[in-house]
Design an enzyme around this catalytic site. Structure first.
Site, PDB file in Angstrom:
ATOM      1  N   THR A 189      -6.998   1.617 -20.515  1.00  0.00           N
ATOM      2  CA  THR A 189      -6.991   0.841 -19.443  1.00  0.00           C
ATOM      3  C   THR A 189      -8.340   0.172 -18.955  1.00  0.00           C
ATOM      4  O   THR A 189      -9.220   0.445 -19.758  1.00  0.00           O
ATOM      5  CB  THR A 189      -6.732   1.461 -18.116  1.00  0.00           C
ATOM      6  OG1 THR A 189      -7.541   2.550 -18.029  1.00  0.00           O
ATOM      7  CG2 THR A 189      -5.232   2.352 -18.602  1.00  0.00           C
TER       8      THR A 189
ATOM      9  N   ASP B 176       0.842  -1.235  -0.084  1.00  0.00           N
ATOM     10  CA  ASP B 176      -0.054   0.067  -0.350  1.00  0.00           C
ATOM     11  C   ASP B 176       0.842   1.178  -0.108  1.00  0.00           C
ATOM     12  O   ASP B 176       1.611   1.362   1.159  1.00  0.00           O
ATOM     13  CB  ASP B 176      -0.999   0.089   1.130  1.00  0.00           C
ATOM     14  CG  ASP B 176      -1.890   1.269   1.181  1.00  0.00           C
ATOM     15  OD1 ASP B 176      -1.682   2.042   0.669  1.00  0.00           O
ATOM     16  OD2 ASP B 176      -2.826   1.076   1.913  1.00  0.00           O
TER      17      ASP B 176
ATOM     18  N   TYR C 260      -5.787  16.880  -9.141  1.00  0.00           N
ATOM     19  CA  TYR C 260      -5.110  16.050 -10.332  1.00  0.00           C
ATOM     20  C   TYR C 260      -4.015  16.982 -10.922  1.00  0.00           C
ATOM     21  O   TYR C 260      -2.484  16.323 -10.823  1.00  0.00           O
ATOM     22  CB  TYR C 260      -6.070  15.567 -11.290  1.00  0.00           C
ATOM     23  CG  TYR C 260      -5.154  14.846 -12.225  1.00  0.00           C
ATOM     24  CD1 TYR C 260      -5.215  13.461 -12.322  1.00  0.00           C
ATOM     25  CD2 TYR C 260      -5.044  15.590 -13.697  1.00  0.00           C
ATOM     26  CE1 TYR C 260      -4.888  12.560 -13.316  1.00  0.00           C
ATOM     27  CE2 TYR C 260      -4.444  14.724 -14.360  1.00  0.00           C
ATOM     28  CZ  TYR C 260      -4.384  13.394 -14.554  1.00  0.00           C
ATOM     29  OH  TYR C 260      -3.613  12.479 -15.364  1.00  0.00           O
TER      30      TYR C 260
ATOM     31  N   LYS D  87       0.270  16.047 -10.966  1.00  0.00           N
ATOM     32  CA  LYS D  87       0.962  15.894 -12.188  1.00  0.00           C
ATOM     33  C   LYS D  87       2.353  17.069 -12.196  1.00  0.00           C
ATOM     34  O   LYS D  87       3.365  16.752 -12.702  1.00  0.00           O
ATOM     35  CB  LYS D  87       0.242  15.898 -13.093  1.00  0.00           C
ATOM     36  CG  LYS D  87      -0.672  14.580 -13.372  1.00  0.00           C
ATOM     37  CD  LYS D  87      -0.328  13.434 -13.200  1.00  0.00           C
ATOM     38  CE  LYS D  87      -1.058  12.416 -12.915  1.00  0.00           C
ATOM     39  NZ  LYS D  87      -0.410  10.951 -12.735  1.00  0.00           N
TER      40      LYS D  87
END
Length: 291
Positions: A205, A70, A170, A174
């Site tokens: 994906t 994890d 997000y 990045k």
């Protein structure tokens, strides 16, 4: 004297980009450590597991070693790299791909309506890239002093670090890993440790395929420009073996553009387009260094 086999680590490799990258890197004689939380297939979630990735890697002739991690817990990450050091005594390539995808990430809402769980992507996705690199670099620095071979750390990223994409959590994550590539490369240069950030395009994906199946009228056209999960791995393999790798170290590279440079075609026979014309080009860091 023949060189030792490549020792590779790919995080977040039970499915998606991580699994695809690991498969693309899977060649006879290589040893690939893969990490994720999902050890066995879970019918209640997206398909994919460490066990399935191991089987797919070994079918291609490489040796695969699954490590249940994890990446939200630093001690588990440390234990993974301690195992690599104990079993192999070296690490040539690390691909940081583990990333938490919070519920509602792509909802078309302002950030204050999405909930603070969006910050999970900064913990597993930004911070976890740093932590894995921290432990990997300690191994790489020692071995480079002995055999002189360059090593490489890669952060998977996207144009979300340059344009608005899915909101500030997000995008901030990045942008951060893109900057990690620059700064880690500066620290790693004296030790022969290269570091790069790779912008991936839209990936086919398991998660994306589910979206395409559920809403074909809205997203069906995206499949034509999407990259397979293995595409980025093919590019990373070419970069690792490029004699000019250290000259590229510290840069934010676009997988689709590097593929053209190296003459790489996706495994589906397509040439994925660069997203830069409509999402913007990477903002490379200023070369100034302030100690």
């Amino acid at each position: 004297m023949s060189q030792a086999p490549l020792i590779i680590a790919v995080t977040g490799a039970s499915r998606g980009a991580g699994k695809g990258i690991a498969l693309a890197l899977a060649k006879p004689g290589r040893v690939i450590y893969i990490s994720a939380r999902t050890q066995q297939a879970n019918s209640h979630d997206l398909p994919g597991s460490l066990a399935e990735t191991v089987a797919a890697i070994e079918a291609r002739g490489a040796s695969a070693k699954a490590v249940v991690v994890d990446h939200n817990h630093d001690a588990e990450v440390a234990a993974m790299f301690q195992r690599i050091q104990a079993e192999q005594g070296r690490l040539d390539l690390l691909v940081n791909n583990a990333c938490a995808i919070p519920e509602g990430l792509t909802d078309k809402k302002p950030f204050w309506q999405k909930g603070l769980q969006q910050l999970d992507i900064l913990q597993v996705g930004m911070r976890s890239h740093y932590v894995a690199s921290y432990y990997a670099a300690q191994i790489m620095a020692e071995q480079t002093a002995i055999d002189g071979r360059n090593t490489l750390i890669v952060h998977t990223s996207s144009a979300g670090g340059r344009c608005y994409m899915h909101g500030p959590a997000y995008g901030g994550g990045k942008a951060a890993v893109d900057k990690f590539a620059n700064d880690m490369a500066i620290d790693g240069k004296p030790y022969g440790i290269a570091c790069l950030s790779i912008w991936m395009g839209l990936l086919l994906t398991e998660r994306t395929q589910r979206l395409l199946n559920e809403q074909p009228e809205q997203y069906g056209g995206m499949a034509a420009i999407a990259e397979t999960p293995e595409f980025t791995g093919l590019v990373i393999d070419a970069l690792f073996h490029d004699p000019a790798l250290m000259q590229k170290s510290g840069q934010i590279l676009v997988a689709a553009e590097q593929a053209l440079h190296y003459g790489i075609v996706d495994i589906n026979g397509k040439q994925p387009p660069s997203p830069c014309d409509f999402l913007g080009h990477p903002a490379q860091a200023n070369p100034a260094v302030v100690e």
